[in-house]
Design a protein around this motif. Structure first.
Motif, PDB file in Angstrom:
ATOM      1  N   SER A  22      74.256 -13.537  -9.685  1.00 14.04           N
ATOM      2  CA  SER A  22      74.447 -14.743  -8.878  1.00 14.04           C
ATOM      3  C   SER A  22      74.391 -14.353  -7.402  1.00 14.04           C
ATOM      4  O   SER A  22      74.839 -13.264  -7.025  1.00 14.04           O
ATOM      5  N   TYR A  23      73.836 -15.240  -6.587  1.00 10.81           N
ATOM      6  CA  TYR A  23      73.813 -15.006  -5.140  1.00 10.81           C
ATOM      7  C   TYR A  23      74.659 -16.090  -4.485  1.00 10.81           C
ATOM      8  O   TYR A  23      74.265 -17.244  -4.385  1.00 10.81           O
ATOM      9  N   VAL A  24      75.871 -15.714  -4.092  1.00 11.88           N
ATOM     10  CA  VAL A  24      76.817 -16.665  -3.511  1.00 11.88           C
ATOM     11  C   VAL A  24      77.507 -16.041  -2.313  1.00 11.88           C
ATOM     12  O   VAL A  24      77.660 -14.822  -2.229  1.00 11.88           O
ATOM     13  N   TYR A  25      77.929 -16.894  -1.410  1.00 10.77           N
ATOM     14  CA  TYR A  25      78.564 -16.538  -0.128  1.00 10.77           C
ATOM     15  C   TYR A  25      77.995 -15.259   0.493  1.00 10.77           C
ATOM     16  O   TYR A  25      78.698 -14.356   0.923  1.00 10.77           O
ATOM     17  N   TRP A  60      75.062 -10.620  -3.546  1.00 15.94           N
ATOM     18  CA  TRP A  60      74.752 -10.661  -4.974  1.00 15.94           C
ATOM     19  C   TRP A  60      75.956 -10.228  -5.790  1.00 15.94           C
ATOM     20  O   TRP A  60      76.649  -9.272  -5.438  1.00 15.94           O
ATOM     21  N   ALA A  69      81.982 -20.754  -2.970  1.00 15.01           N
ATOM     22  CA  ALA A  69      80.535 -20.885  -2.842  1.00 15.01           C
ATOM     23  C   ALA A  69      80.165 -22.227  -2.197  1.00 15.01           C
ATOM     24  O   ALA A  69      79.306 -22.291  -1.308  1.00 15.01           O
ATOM     25  N   TYR A  86      81.197 -22.182   1.480  1.00 18.78           N
ATOM     26  CA  TYR A  86      80.266 -21.352   2.247  1.00 18.78           C
ATOM     27  C   TYR A  86      78.974 -22.125   2.535  1.00 18.78           C
ATOM     28  O   TYR A  86      78.446 -22.093   3.650  1.00 18.78           O
ATOM     29  N   GLY A  87      78.475 -22.830   1.528  1.00 12.97           N
ATOM     30  CA  GLY A  87      77.267 -23.613   1.727  1.00 12.97           C
ATOM     31  C   GLY A  87      77.453 -24.694   2.773  1.00 12.97           C
ATOM     32  O   GLY A  87      76.565 -24.940   3.597  1.00 12.97           O
ATOM     33  N   LEU A 106      72.758 -25.250  -3.951  1.00  8.85           N
ATOM     34  CA  LEU A 106      73.375 -24.311  -4.883  1.00  8.85           C
ATOM     35  C   LEU A 106      72.722 -24.573  -6.237  1.00  8.85           C
ATOM     36  O   LEU A 106      72.894 -25.647  -6.813  1.00  8.85           O
ATOM     37  N   GLU A 147      70.424 -18.146   6.196  1.00 12.10           N
ATOM     38  CA  GLU A 147      71.391 -17.681   5.204  1.00 12.10           C
ATOM     39  C   GLU A 147      72.294 -18.842   4.802  1.00 12.10           C
ATOM     40  O   GLU A 147      72.769 -19.615   5.636  1.00 12.10           O
ATOM     41  N   GLY A 148      72.500 -18.960   3.508  1.00 12.48           N
ATOM     42  CA  GLY A 148      73.328 -20.034   2.982  1.00 12.48           C
ATOM     43  C   GLY A 148      72.560 -21.274   2.600  1.00 12.48           C
ATOM     44  O   GLY A 148      73.121 -22.183   1.985  1.00 12.48           O
ATOM     45  N   GLN A 190      71.867 -20.850  -2.604  1.00 13.54           N
ATOM     46  CA  GLN A 190      72.735 -19.998  -3.413  1.00 13.54           C
ATOM     47  C   GLN A 190      72.346 -20.188  -4.877  1.00 13.54           C
ATOM     48  O   GLN A 190      71.781 -21.215  -5.255  1.00 13.54           O
TER      49      GLN A 190
END
Length: 716
Positions: free
Chosen positions: A14-17, A20, A51, A54-55, A185, A211-212, A215
């Motif tokens: 998963s790619y969050v905040y 990886w 997450a 952050y988004g 997301l 960035e962001g 996700q």
């Protein structure tokens, strides 16, 4: 082709905040062809609330970009991904998809990025907001006006996708959200999430989007929906049953979160009563049904599940399908001689078999059998042969209209009248896509109007569009990709309406000058700026919204009218026939409307060479009052808005389009005509222009986008 040693290494993360996250333990996925372990997937340890937060924070950078800046980033991203497509094809074979199946998913998905980038640059302003619709006059004197604006929602677009299109399913939602200024997301279905993850890895590595802005959550969604807030939106693709559960989630309901659904539906294709077996349309129908059955092994939410056939043609259609399906080779999709691969998993195959068994209580099998397998494992793989059923009492049966076998299965439904055909399609309670195969225009009209209320999209297929049509089940980013009722009730994922779905519409009420300042588009009645420098002597960079020129006066003479009639050949009685004109609605001879436009141009044009290169077009023309012999006219020309144009491949002269409001008034100051003029104006090079030696980042023209400097598709 992906080797077994490579397969053992697949651990989609998963790619969050901003980083990886992966785990060693999780759900083991098997490849669809040989039943071997292909990936271990899990969302363990992902903090869904963090997450989403952050988004929302990161979305500020996306919202600060203009539509055109987002479009340029999206187009560059499409070029970047297209260069890496072979890696996605290699992984896609593990899901049971052939190269042809994967082309729709991979290159179709990437093509969606190009399509939305082109639409945004062509139709949206180079601003962070979108003035929507016309200015509404709210007061009698024109000092109080209103207009709608669309601005990005300050939340996250949560996108829950199905297993059948791991690339297109993500990009068809990501593209309009990105253009609309909302971070995404993505939650792909676990069965094929490793393909989605590979694409996301490349997107992140490209550095082409903030960035962001994207996700990814692989594995289970956990308590994701519990953390949604009012500014978030949800887009769901999957089964109607799952959609019904998710859209009534307590937090979704409590916070009024927009929840768009694209659900699997029992789509129908109707063969017209007028069609004969020897007609081209008959062969087109048979091929289309067979193609929809076998493409993606029938695992498409838009696939034909019900073939509505004239009763007297059932036998002929059956014979045609038998011949067509006999040519379908089944096996390992990595082989060039295989036309149909496997279902996504053994579990999915068993669900289809269970549904088939239920359907057979009201149908009988016409075509089935076990084809020779060209590679793959019949037992451990998820192979299922194409199956054709016949329901002999379709108007009273329930199963064919309620049960969907999400695989290579179709049911023939015989009918005797157009009313019956329409009724049969409606028994599915709402469909994403339908098709009508006929060359009889009256028949096509009757069926389209009968079926329209229960379908999101209808294809009329015949010999005239056979070469160019994209097929019954192929979605297009320019058109609606949603449907009513069982299909989910969603209609946002089509053209710029998909962008609107990610924005908030607000009505702004103000005086014309203030509204002009807010929207950066001139509003009639607002203050203007007059300069000693003629506006046509200014470059694109020097012109400002509100710059205005009031011309000298000109009195219209009889000679003007007579000469214009002789020049154009327009001898309409209201202009040249004294008696006829006196008896007409004006009571006198009047000047040609197009003479007024021509005369106005003569008054406001600066004829010497300069930064204005060409007249780009004329829009919104209205003739309001007649102008007779002896009346005196003058024109006010005001800069309404400015539209920067990207350099095309091969171009070296940067330009922009300036839209001018032209208002022609008479001697009493009354408005007699109004219209908008578009001029192509030279501008200075800027940071967004590619180097002179390389315009490659602009990419190839797609979706009718013109390559020339003044193509119609570039109009805003």
């Amino acid at each position: 082709m992906v080797t077994q040693s490579q397969v053992d290494l697949l651990r989609p993360a998963s790619y969050v905040y901003g980083s990886w996250h992966s785990t060693l333990e999780g759900q083991t996925l098997l490849d669809a062809v040989y039943g071997r372990p292909v990936a271990v997937i899990s969302s363990e340890g992902v903090n869904f609330g963090e997450a989403l937060a952050y988004g929302r924070r990161a979305g500020g950078a996306l919202r600060r970009m203009t539509f055109h800046e987002r479009a340029r980033a999206l187009r560059a991203l499409g070029t970047y991904l297209m260069e890496r497509k072979e890696a996605y094809y290699a992984l896609s074979t593990l899901t049971g998809a052939t190269r042809r199946d994967s082309w729709v998913d991979i290159e179709g998905g990437i093509g969606t990025l190009f399509s939305y980038a082109s639409a945004a640059r062509r139709e949206l302003p180079d601003e962070r907001f979108w003035p929507d619709g016309r200015v509404e006059r709210l007061g009698r004197e024109g000092t109080f006006v209103g207009r709608h604006l669309l601005v990005p929602r300050e939340g996250v677009a949560v996108q829950i996708n199905a297993f059948n299109f791991p690339v297109w399913g993500m990009l068809e939602k990501f593209a309009p959200a990105f253009i609309g200024g909302m971070p995404s997301l993505v939650k792909p279905a676990p069965q094929t999430a490793y393909v989605t993850e590979r694409v996301v890895r490349d997107i992140v590595a490209s550095g082409l989007i903030p960035e962001g802005a994207l996700q990814l959550v692989t594995g289970e969604p956990g308590d994701l929906l519990d953390h949604l807030e009012e500014q978030d939106v949800v887009g769901f693709t999957g089964s109607a049953a799952t959609a019904a559960k998710l859209r009534v989630h307590p937090n979704v309901v409590a916070r009024s979160v927009p929840f768009g659904v694209e659900a699997d539906s029992l789509n129908a294709s109707v063969l017209g009563l007028s069609v004969k077996p020897e007609d081209p349309e008959f062969a087109l129908f048979v091929r289309e049904v067979a193609r929809e059955m076998t493409g993606k092994a029938g695992q498409k939410c838009t696939a034909i599940r019900r073939a509505v056939v004239p009763a007297h043609l059932v036998e002929a259609v059956t014979d045609g399908l038998r011949r067509e399906l006999s040519r379908v080779t089944l096996g390992d999709p990595a082989r060039d001689d295989v036309r149909m691969g496997a279902l996504v998993s053994v579990e999915q195959r068993e669900r289809v078999r269970e549904t088939l068994a239920k359907l057979q209580s009201e149908t009988r099998v016409l075509i089935s059998g076990e084809a020779t397998l060209l590679g793959g494992d019949r037992e451990r793989g998820a192979f299922l042969d194409p199956t054709v059923l016949l329901c002999e009492s379709p108007l009273t049966a329930r199963g064919p209209h309620e049960l969907e076998a999400f695989g290579p299965v179709v049911t023939l439904l015989p009918y005797d009248s157009h009313d019956d055909a329409v009724t049969l399609t409606k028994l599915g309670r709402g469909s994403l896509a339908g098709s009508i195969v006929t060359h009889d225009r009256a028949e096509a009209t009757e069926l389209v109007l009968g079926m329209a209320s229960t379908h999101g999209r209808l294809l009329v297929l015949n010999r005239d569009n056979a070469r160019e049509n994209t097929g019954h089940g192929s979605p297009l980013p320019q058109l609606n990709h949603g449907g009513p009722g069982r299909a989910g009730g969603g209609s946002e994922l089509g053209g710029l309406s998909a962008v609107r779905h990610h924005m908030n519409r607000v009505a702004v009420q103000a005086d014309p000058t203030t509204l002009t300042r807010i929207t950066r588009e001139f509003v009639q009645g607002a203050q203007v700026q007059e300069d000693v420098v003629h506006p046509f002597r200014k470059s694109f960079d020097e012109i400002a919204v509100g710059d205005s020129l009031l011309t000298h006066r000109r009195t219209v003479t009889e000679a003007d009218i007579v000469n214009f009639a002789a020049l154009t050949g327009d001898h309409f009685y209201a202009h040249v026939d004294e008696i006829g004109a006196r008896e007409g609605i004006f009571g006198k001879r009047v000047a040609h409307g197009y003479f007024l436009i021509s005369a106005a141009a003569g008054m406001f044009v600066s004829p010497a060479p300069g930064p204005v290169l060409a007249n780009y077009g004329l829009e919104n023309l209205r003739f309001i009052l007649p102008v007779g012999i002896g009346d005196t006219i003058r024109t006010r020309l005001t800069c309404k808005r400015r539209i920067r144009k990207d350099l095309r491949p091969g171009e070296t002269r940067p330009t922009g389009v300036v839209e001018w409001l032209s208002e022609i008034t008479n001697q009493d100051g009354a408005l007699v005509a109004t219209y908008d003029i578009l001029t192509l104006v030279e501008r200075a090079r800027d940071a967004f222009d590619p180097p002179l030696a390389d315009s490659s980042l602009d990419g190839p023209p797609l979706d009718g986008e013109a390559a020339g400097p003044a193509g119609e598709a570039d109009r805003v």
